[in-house]
Design a protein around this motif. Structure first.
Motif, PDB file in Angstrom:
ATOM      1  N   GLY A  33      22.027  32.450  32.607  1.00 18.87           N
ATOM      2  CA  GLY A  33      22.289  33.878  32.690  1.00 18.87           C
ATOM      3  C   GLY A  33      23.426  34.326  31.809  1.00 18.87           C
ATOM      4  N   ARG A  34      24.331  35.107  32.384  1.00 18.33           N
ATOM      5  CA  ARG A  34      25.436  35.703  31.649  1.00 18.33           C
ATOM      6  C   ARG A  34      26.759  35.329  32.303  1.00 18.33           C
ATOM      7  NH1 ARG A  34      22.349  41.013  32.119  1.00 18.33           N
ATOM      8  NH2 ARG A  34      20.937  40.916  30.355  1.00 18.33           N
ATOM      9  N   LYS A  35      27.832  35.466  31.527  1.00 15.54           N
ATOM     10  CA  LYS A  35      29.177  35.233  32.039  1.00 15.54           C
ATOM     11  C   LYS A  35      29.976  36.507  31.878  1.00 15.54           C
ATOM     12  CE  LYS A  35      31.114  31.266  31.578  1.00 15.54           C
ATOM     13  NZ  LYS A  35      31.764  30.064  31.052  1.00 15.54           N
ATOM     14  N   GLU A  36      30.713  36.874  32.924  1.00 10.40           N
ATOM     15  CA  GLU A  36      31.550  38.065  32.901  1.00 10.40           C
ATOM     16  C   GLU A  36      33.010  37.635  32.866  1.00 10.40           C
ATOM     17  OE1 GLU A  36      30.564  39.906  36.570  1.00 10.40           O
ATOM     18  OE2 GLU A  36      28.673  40.701  35.851  1.00 10.40           O
ATOM     19  N   HIS A  37      33.779  38.202  31.948  1.00 11.23           N
ATOM     20  CA  HIS A  37      35.232  38.026  31.923  1.00 11.23           C
ATOM     21  C   HIS A  37      35.828  39.359  32.340  1.00 11.23           C
ATOM     22  CE1 HIS A  37      34.063  34.707  29.249  1.00 11.23           C
ATOM     23  NE2 HIS A  37      35.110  34.118  29.795  1.00 11.23           N
ATOM     24  N   ILE A  38      36.621  39.347  33.404  1.00 11.13           N
ATOM     25  CA  ILE A  38      37.168  40.573  33.975  1.00 11.13           C
ATOM     26  C   ILE A  38      38.688  40.454  34.038  1.00 11.13           C
ATOM     27  CG2 ILE A  38      37.184  42.081  35.992  1.00 11.13           C
ATOM     28  CD1 ILE A  38      34.402  40.863  36.671  1.00 11.13           C
ATOM     29  N   ILE A  39      39.385  41.500  33.584  1.00 11.53           N
ATOM     30  CA  ILE A  39      40.838  41.571  33.677  1.00 11.53           C
ATOM     31  C   ILE A  39      41.179  42.716  34.620  1.00 11.53           C
ATOM     32  CG2 ILE A  39      42.999  41.891  32.426  1.00 11.53           C
ATOM     33  CD1 ILE A  39      41.525  40.978  29.909  1.00 11.53           C
ATOM     34  N   VAL A  40      42.009  42.423  35.638  1.00 10.66           N
ATOM     35  CA  VAL A  40      42.434  43.440  36.595  1.00 10.66           C
ATOM     36  C   VAL A  40      43.961  43.498  36.611  1.00 10.66           C
ATOM     37  CG1 VAL A  40      40.395  43.201  38.053  1.00 10.66           C
ATOM     38  CG2 VAL A  40      42.411  41.847  38.555  1.00 10.66           C
ATOM     39  N   ASP A  41      44.504  44.633  37.067  1.00  9.09           N
ATOM     40  CA  ASP A  41      45.955  44.748  37.211  1.00  9.09           C
ATOM     41  C   ASP A  41      46.373  44.267  38.596  1.00  9.09           C
ATOM     42  OD1 ASP A  41      45.253  46.817  38.906  1.00  9.09           O
ATOM     43  OD2 ASP A  41      46.168  48.390  37.716  1.00  9.09           O
ATOM     44  N   THR A  42      47.634  44.431  38.938  1.00 11.00           N
ATOM     45  CA  THR A  42      48.139  43.920  40.211  1.00 11.00           C
ATOM     46  C   THR A  42      47.569  44.655  41.417  1.00 11.00           C
ATOM     47  OG1 THR A  42      50.072  45.349  39.988  1.00 11.00           O
ATOM     48  CG2 THR A  42      50.292  43.073  39.231  1.00 11.00           C
ATOM     49  N   LEU A  43      46.998  45.823  41.212  1.00 12.53           N
ATOM     50  CA  LEU A  43      46.352  46.559  42.295  1.00 12.53           C
ATOM     51  C   LEU A  43      44.864  46.223  42.431  1.00 12.53           C
ATOM     52  CD1 LEU A  43      47.938  50.073  41.683  1.00 12.53           C
ATOM     53  CD2 LEU A  43      48.607  48.362  43.383  1.00 12.53           C
ATOM     54  N   GLY A  44      44.350  45.410  41.506  1.00 19.39           N
ATOM     55  CA  GLY A  44      42.943  45.050  41.531  1.00 19.39           C
ATOM     56  C   GLY A  44      42.054  46.013  40.784  1.00 19.39           C
TER      57      GLY A  44
END
Length: 66
Positions: A33-44
């Motif tokens: 399938g696919r791969k997701e790279h996610i960046i979040v801040d300290t609040l999510g």
């Protein structure tokens, strides 16, 4: 104003064989399938998201999310 810290994670997601876009096989998780790279801040709250074929290693796909 501007985030002081970002946290990155990735996950592999199964896709249907009927999907015509890029797919790959994550060798570690044995997932097609696919791969997701996610960046979040300290609040999510999401800052950036990048979606690739699953066979792309994290060290190659993570910089593309930035």
């Amino acid at each position: 104003e501007s985030p002081s810290l970002g946290i990155m994670d990735s996950r592999s997601v199964k896709t249907s064989h009927h999907v015509d876009s890029d797919r790959g096989i994550d060798g570690n998780k044995k997932t097609k399938g696919r791969k997701e790279h996610i960046i979040v801040d300290t609040l999510g709250l999401p800052l950036a998201i990048a979606i690739h074929e699953a066979n792309l290693h994290d060290s190659k796909g993570a910089p593309q999310a930035i």
